[in-house]
Design a protein around this motif. Structure first.
Motif, PDB file in Angstrom:
ATOM      1  N   CYS A 107       0.828  -1.215   0.000  1.00 59.85           N
ATOM      2  CA  CYS A 107       0.000   0.000   0.000  1.00 59.85           C
ATOM      3  C   CYS A 107       0.858   1.258   0.000  1.00 59.85           C
ATOM      4  CB  CYS A 107      -0.922   0.006   1.219  1.00 59.85           C
ATOM      5  SG  CYS A 107      -2.240  -1.230   1.154  1.00 59.85           S
ATOM      6  N   TRP A 111       0.793   3.850  -3.009  1.00 61.78           N
ATOM      7  CA  TRP A 111       0.411   5.231  -2.723  1.00 61.78           C
ATOM      8  C   TRP A 111       1.492   6.200  -3.200  1.00 61.78           C
ATOM      9  CZ3 TRP A 111      -3.691   8.038  -1.160  1.00 61.78           C
ATOM     10  CH2 TRP A 111      -3.456   9.338  -0.710  1.00 61.78           C
ATOM     11  N   ARG A 133     -14.577  11.567   1.344  1.00 62.02           N
ATOM     12  CA  ARG A 133     -13.192  11.221   1.685  1.00 62.02           C
ATOM     13  C   ARG A 133     -13.141  10.363   2.941  1.00 62.02           C
ATOM     14  NH1 ARG A 133     -10.988  17.219   0.398  1.00 62.02           N
ATOM     15  NH2 ARG A 133     -10.189  16.862  -1.718  1.00 62.02           N
ATOM     16  N   ARG A 134     -13.925  10.725   3.939  1.00 61.24           N
ATOM     17  CA  ARG A 134     -13.956   9.936   5.170  1.00 61.24           C
ATOM     18  C   ARG A 134     -14.508   8.542   4.893  1.00 61.24           C
ATOM     19  NH1 ARG A 134     -16.562  14.561   9.213  1.00 61.24           N
ATOM     20  NH2 ARG A 134     -14.661  15.816   9.465  1.00 61.24           N
ATOM     21  N   LYS A 137     -11.868   6.417   3.303  1.00 64.11           N
ATOM     22  CA  LYS A 137     -10.847   5.958   4.250  1.00 64.11           C
ATOM     23  C   LYS A 137     -11.344   4.782   5.081  1.00 64.11           C
ATOM     24  CE  LYS A 137      -8.584  10.474   4.675  1.00 64.11           C
ATOM     25  NZ  LYS A 137      -8.301  11.625   5.567  1.00 64.11           N
ATOM     26  N   VAL A 138     -12.587   4.858   5.544  1.00 63.94           N
ATOM     27  CA  VAL A 138     -13.168   3.753   6.312  1.00 63.94           C
ATOM     28  C   VAL A 138     -13.271   2.503   5.436  1.00 63.94           C
ATOM     29  CG1 VAL A 138     -15.248   2.934   7.481  1.00 63.94           C
ATOM     30  CG2 VAL A 138     -14.424   5.265   7.884  1.00 63.94           C
ATOM     31  N   THR A 139     -13.696   2.706   4.188  1.00 61.72           N
ATOM     32  CA  THR A 139     -13.809   1.583   3.255  1.00 61.72           C
ATOM     33  C   THR A 139     -12.454   0.932   3.014  1.00 61.72           C
ATOM     34  OG1 THR A 139     -15.692   2.635   2.147  1.00 61.72           O
ATOM     35  CG2 THR A 139     -14.511   0.917   0.933  1.00 61.72           C
ATOM     36  N   GLY A 140     -11.431   1.746   2.796  1.00 62.05           N
ATOM     37  CA  GLY A 140     -10.080   1.213   2.606  1.00 62.05           C
ATOM     38  C   GLY A 140      -9.609   0.424   3.810  1.00 62.05           C
ATOM     39  N   GLY A 141      -9.929   0.916   5.011  1.00 65.29           N
ATOM     40  CA  GLY A 141      -9.551   0.205   6.224  1.00 65.29           C
ATOM     41  C   GLY A 141     -10.237  -1.149   6.341  1.00 65.29           C
ATOM     42  N   ILE A 258      -6.861   1.904  -2.768  1.00 67.98           N
ATOM     43  CA  ILE A 258      -5.782   2.888  -2.685  1.00 67.98           C
ATOM     44  C   ILE A 258      -5.881   3.881  -3.833  1.00 67.98           C
ATOM     45  CG2 ILE A 258      -3.274   3.199  -2.724  1.00 67.98           C
ATOM     46  CD1 ILE A 258      -4.286   1.982  -0.154  1.00 67.98           C
ATOM     47  N   LEU A 261      -8.485   6.444  -2.954  1.00 70.93           N
ATOM     48  CA  LEU A 261      -7.959   7.374  -1.954  1.00 70.93           C
ATOM     49  C   LEU A 261      -6.985   8.370  -2.579  1.00 70.93           C
ATOM     50  CD1 LEU A 261      -7.400   4.942   1.039  1.00 70.93           C
ATOM     51  CD2 LEU A 261      -9.083   6.776   0.904  1.00 70.93           C
ATOM     52  N   ARG A 265      -7.466  12.571  -2.744  1.00 70.88           N
ATOM     53  CA  ARG A 265      -6.595  13.270  -1.805  1.00 70.88           C
ATOM     54  C   ARG A 265      -6.746  14.798  -1.982  1.00 70.88           C
ATOM     55  NH1 ARG A 265      -3.379  11.938  -6.153  1.00 70.88           N
ATOM     56  NH2 ARG A 265      -1.778  13.441  -6.808  1.00 70.88           N
TER      57      ARG A 265
END
Length: 269
Positions: A107, A111, A133-134, A137-141, A258, A261, A265
């Motif tokens: 990752c 990135w 965006r938030r 980020k939660v989805t990526g996590g 990624i 995201l 950015r």
């Protein structure tokens, strides 16, 4: 990482893959150096800025750490275990740590590459964009945790338990749900799919550049493909080629996450 594998290190591989030679096993080891040699070349050619040098050093340090963690993981498979003396098994926790480290390295590298290659999208700030965006980020996590939980499934042969869908045996939620995996793969998979679907639907409320929409669309399509692969792997009692495809699908899904995201950015003003 610092010395090539020996005959002793090849013990686990020789039991399960008796036709694999030591030379073939060493090839896996030497692949790690494919990350460092190009770095040395580009460094000497002066292609890196000052900030990029610090980032590259960090990534190379991560490669060294990954090699040491891999040795620590394999070491657990060389120890005598009364519960599995016929088949060598590494610790599922060390396996998860090794996989998690590899995913973090991947990752970070992806990135770095995407932020260098892709021009930042100048999207007007809005409340919906901030929420998107938030959400991303939660989805990526969640995608990362789902991929990581696969280490426990593999390490504990949990894929051979409850080979049915949508129920687990005769139950929707069995009593021993967490007996095989601290992070249940199915629950995380459902959560990831729900988050990705929600991200796609929410993105339609925000005016986004075409490239961002393509990234989110690819992420959504890959999520449903991965679900189909996972169900097929489960119902067919985990055939190795299909299981490997499903594992590769998790990396592809993480790649698209990624990418999303990177596209979302913030632009440095």
């Amino acid at each position: 990482m610092f010395a090539p594998p020996t005959e002793t290190d090849n013990l686990v591989t020789s039991v399960l893959n008796h036709d694999m030679t030591l030379t073939e096993f060493k090839f896996i080891f030497y692949m790690e150096w494919a990350y460092i040699f190009p770095t040395v070349y580009f460094w000497k050619r002066g292609y890196f800025s000052h900030s990029m040098k610090a980032r590259v050093l960090g990534l190379c340090g991560f490669v060294v750490f990954q090699g040491l963690l891999g040795w620590y993981m394999v070491k657990s498979g060389l120890e005598e275990k009364p519960e599995s003396h016929d088949i060598p098994r590494v610790s599922q926790y060390r396996l998860a740590a090794h996989l998690g480290s590899a995913l973090l390295l991947y990752c970070s590298s992806l990135w770095t590459g995407l932020t260098l290659m892709l021009p930042a999208n100048k999207i007007p700030d809005s409340r919906n964009l901030l929420q998107l965006r938030r959400f991303a980020k939660v989805t990526g996590g969640l995608v990362f945790l789902t991929a990581l939980s696969g280490a426990f499934v593999a390490g504990l042969d949990a894929g051979l338990v409850y080979n049915s869908f949508p129920k687990m045996g005769e139950h929707w939620i069995p009593d021993d749900l967490l007996a095989f995996s601290p992070f249940d793969h199915r629950i995380l998979g459902i959560a990831s799919l729900s988050a990705i679907t929600g991200l796609y639907l929410f993105s339609r409320r925000v005016h986004l550049p075409r490239r961002v929409k393509i990234a989110i669309g690819c992420l959504t399509a890959m999520a449903y493909t991965q679900v189909a692969l996972g169900i097929s792997t489960l119902l067919l009692y985990v055939p190795t080629p299909l299981a490997a495809t499903h594992q590769s699908g998790s990396v592809a899904l993480l790649t698209f996450a990624i990418w999303v995201l990177a596209e979302l950015r913030k632009v440095v003003k």
